[in-house]
Scaffold this motif. Sequence first.
Motif, PDB file in Angstrom:
ATOM      1  N   THR A 367      14.626 -25.854  36.618  1.00 54.22           N
ATOM      2  CA  THR A 367      13.602 -26.839  36.934  1.00 54.22           C
ATOM      3  C   THR A 367      12.698 -27.067  35.780  1.00 54.22           C
ATOM      4  O   THR A 367      12.110 -28.257  35.557  1.00 54.22           O
ATOM      5  CB  THR A 367      12.695 -26.930  38.040  1.00 54.22           C
ATOM      6  OG1 THR A 367      11.909 -25.829  37.660  1.00 54.22           O
ATOM      7  CG2 THR A 367      13.621 -26.758  39.193  1.00 54.22           C
ATOM      8  N   MET A 368      12.617 -26.293  34.595  1.00 58.01           N
ATOM      9  CA  MET A 368      11.962 -26.315  33.619  1.00 58.01           C
ATOM     10  C   MET A 368      10.143 -26.025  33.907  1.00 58.01           C
ATOM     11  O   MET A 368       9.383 -26.384  33.193  1.00 58.01           O
ATOM     12  CB  MET A 368      12.099 -27.256  32.637  1.00 58.01           C
ATOM     13  CG  MET A 368      13.442 -27.546  32.065  1.00 58.01           C
ATOM     14  SD  MET A 368      13.686 -25.835  30.925  1.00 58.01           S
ATOM     15  CE  MET A 368      15.619 -25.688  31.477  1.00 58.01           C
ATOM     16  N   GLU A 369      10.147 -25.693  35.204  1.00 54.53           N
ATOM     17  CA  GLU A 369       8.680 -25.668  35.714  1.00 54.53           C
ATOM     18  C   GLU A 369       8.051 -24.199  35.349  1.00 54.53           C
ATOM     19  O   GLU A 369       8.960 -23.149  35.437  1.00 54.53           O
ATOM     20  CB  GLU A 369       8.476 -26.016  37.038  1.00 54.53           C
ATOM     21  CG  GLU A 369       7.187 -25.828  37.479  1.00 54.53           C
ATOM     22  CD  GLU A 369       6.953 -26.439  39.115  1.00 54.53           C
ATOM     23  OE1 GLU A 369       5.995 -26.789  39.369  1.00 54.53           O
ATOM     24  OE2 GLU A 369       7.987 -26.114  39.629  1.00 54.53           O
ATOM     25  N   SER A 370       6.860 -24.164  34.911  1.00 55.49           N
ATOM     26  CA  SER A 370       6.396 -23.069  34.685  1.00 55.49           C
ATOM     27  C   SER A 370       6.067 -22.097  36.084  1.00 55.49           C
ATOM     28  O   SER A 370       5.742 -22.702  36.978  1.00 55.49           O
ATOM     29  CB  SER A 370       4.969 -23.265  34.130  1.00 55.49           C
ATOM     30  OG  SER A 370       4.039 -22.022  34.206  1.00 55.49           O
ATOM     31  N   LYS A 371       6.397 -20.797  35.729  1.00 55.83           N
ATOM     32  CA  LYS A 371       6.375 -19.900  37.034  1.00 55.83           C
ATOM     33  C   LYS A 371       4.826 -19.682  37.053  1.00 55.83           C
ATOM     34  O   LYS A 371       4.310 -19.087  38.265  1.00 55.83           O
ATOM     35  CB  LYS A 371       6.929 -18.664  36.698  1.00 55.83           C
ATOM     36  CG  LYS A 371       8.689 -18.845  36.727  1.00 55.83           C
ATOM     37  CD  LYS A 371       9.273 -17.486  36.528  1.00 55.83           C
ATOM     38  CE  LYS A 371      10.689 -17.664  36.296  1.00 55.83           C
ATOM     39  NZ  LYS A 371      11.462 -16.332  36.231  1.00 55.83           N
ATOM     40  N   LEU A 376       3.680 -28.020  35.878  1.00 58.78           N
ATOM     41  CA  LEU A 376       3.592 -27.851  34.448  1.00 58.78           C
ATOM     42  C   LEU A 376       5.227 -27.399  34.087  1.00 58.78           C
ATOM     43  O   LEU A 376       5.510 -26.582  34.465  1.00 58.78           O
ATOM     44  CB  LEU A 376       2.509 -26.629  34.056  1.00 58.78           C
ATOM     45  CG  LEU A 376       2.561 -26.777  32.360  1.00 58.78           C
ATOM     46  CD1 LEU A 376       1.792 -27.794  31.605  1.00 58.78           C
ATOM     47  CD2 LEU A 376       1.617 -25.392  32.213  1.00 58.78           C
ATOM     48  N   TYR A 377       5.600 -28.331  33.179  1.00 59.09           N
ATOM     49  CA  TYR A 377       6.753 -28.169  32.622  1.00 59.09           C
ATOM     50  C   TYR A 377       7.051 -28.072  31.181  1.00 59.09           C
ATOM     51  O   TYR A 377       6.256 -28.457  30.542  1.00 59.09           O
ATOM     52  CB  TYR A 377       7.795 -29.289  33.125  1.00 59.09           C
ATOM     53  CG  TYR A 377       7.640 -29.632  34.560  1.00 59.09           C
ATOM     54  CD1 TYR A 377       8.631 -29.057  35.543  1.00 59.09           C
ATOM     55  CD2 TYR A 377       6.810 -30.322  35.093  1.00 59.09           C
ATOM     56  CE1 TYR A 377       8.831 -29.367  36.924  1.00 59.09           C
ATOM     57  CE2 TYR A 377       6.546 -30.526  36.422  1.00 59.09           C
ATOM     58  CZ  TYR A 377       7.934 -30.077  37.322  1.00 59.09           C
ATOM     59  OH  TYR A 377       7.770 -30.386  38.753  1.00 59.09           O
ATOM     60  N   PHE A 378       8.122 -27.470  30.638  1.00 58.30           N
ATOM     61  CA  PHE A 378       8.666 -27.421  29.210  1.00 58.30           C
ATOM     62  C   PHE A 378       9.603 -28.017  29.044  1.00 58.30           C
ATOM     63  O   PHE A 378      10.789 -27.957  29.808  1.00 58.30           O
ATOM     64  CB  PHE A 378       8.219 -25.842  28.989  1.00 58.30           C
ATOM     65  CG  PHE A 378       6.897 -25.199  29.065  1.00 58.30           C
ATOM     66  CD1 PHE A 378       5.999 -25.273  28.069  1.00 58.30           C
ATOM     67  CD2 PHE A 378       6.562 -24.322  30.438  1.00 58.30           C
ATOM     68  CE1 PHE A 378       4.867 -24.652  28.191  1.00 58.30           C
ATOM     69  CE2 PHE A 378       5.659 -23.777  30.575  1.00 58.30           C
ATOM     70  CZ  PHE A 378       4.503 -23.863  29.388  1.00 58.30           C
ATOM     71  N   ALA A 379       9.783 -28.478  27.622  1.00 61.53           N
ATOM     72  CA  ALA A 379      11.402 -29.075  27.266  1.00 61.53           C
ATOM     73  C   ALA A 379      11.169 -28.798  25.810  1.00 61.53           C
ATOM     74  O   ALA A 379      10.150 -28.840  25.064  1.00 61.53           O
ATOM     75  CB  ALA A 379      11.130 -30.360  27.433  1.00 61.53           C
ATOM     76  N   GLY A 380      12.517 -28.391  25.279  1.00 65.66           N
ATOM     77  CA  GLY A 380      12.524 -28.285  23.834  1.00 65.66           C
ATOM     78  C   GLY A 380      12.316 -27.146  23.072  1.00 65.66           C
ATOM     79  O   GLY A 380      12.192 -26.021  23.701  1.00 65.66           O
TER      80      GLY A 380
END
Length: 410
Positions: A367-371, A376-380
């Motif tokens: 999901t690219m979501e912070s654990k 809060l998500y991250f990409a790239g």
Amino acid sequence: MNNKTLAVIGGGAAGFFAAVNASRLHPNYKVTIFEKSREVLSKVRISGGGRCNVTHHCFDPEILSHAYPRGGKELRWAFEQFQARDTVDWFESRGVELKTESDGRMFPVTDDSATIISTLKEEARRNKVAAQTKMRVDGIEQTGELPPEYKLHLRDAPSRNFDAVIVATGGSNRRTTYEWLTDLGHSIVEPVPSLFTFNFRDKIFEDLAGISIPEGSVSIEGTSFEHIGPILITHWGLSGPAVLKTSAWAARYLYEQEYRFTVRVNWIHPHIEQQARKTIKKLRQDNSRKMVSKQDSFPIPNRLWQRFLSLNEIPQEMRWAEVSNQQVHQLAQYLTGATYDIQGKTTYKDEFVTSGGIPLSEVNMGTMESKQCPNLYFAGEVLNIDGITGGYNFQSAWTTGWIAAQSIGS
């Protein structure tokens, strides 16, 4: 009706792609991009010499994942959601035709990065994505009960609250660039440069800048790092795909060596020394009355061939018939295994790639979501992901941006 808000921090490939797809897929979100520089998509504009190497023609997630020195294992499954084929389809469905070059790199048929930029900006306009440039985010504060909101602390502007945030700030060689993320409980993998050229200690080829050979091998003495591909001579040393691939896989090792090491080059790969010796002897036999400065048996430009002769103390005016067996042996050794002392690197400041950033163990790669922080998500490239040259770094940007966009509000 937009009754929720999403902030995308970073207007590069990953951030912009995440923003336009999030707004399209979740019309109840009002999406705003915050970009610290004067323009969005600046790296897209300059990539591939201004042509934009959109992706690589590899449509097998397993094979595609092998192009990433860091993050390949995790991207293997991310590519099941969005891979190079999906990138091609996404752009072609919006009127952008891509072409594949002999080495697998894919570019718009226009050979102009403006084609990609205008398509992304049109998608942003169509989906009412706001992009605010010269807007630096100095920090994020988690507020409220679960699910939390996030307060963005903006330099020279009032703080603003958002329901969700995608961090797509790109890579940086400075650890301080990431420190505002540690306040949210994330750790940082020390960032170091990944794609760079090798600088010679002795500038023996600086007047031959721009000359290249179609295929050679580059290895780092004392290690197993070795890659094959075109080699380009620069004012400072060596570049080209073979060098850049080696720099990517050896990025952390070379950082520890302070970029002082010895590189071995086979200029005529796949020839080995024995084959090279046999070819040179045939040149001597068939061209006995000709000067050694002329040859057509190796794919080496004439000026570079003449430099090789000079470095091996073989006079250019010598006839092939005069070349001794010892000189044949010496030249064959050089062509297949010349060693050069490297002292330093050159990283093109606007096209650098970084190894390091947010550890993938702290992110749900599905999901690219912070654990650590919901919504809060991250990409790239802010993630500890980097690929070799050839369109792979853009592909990881499109993939992680797409997954983050899909996952908003889930």
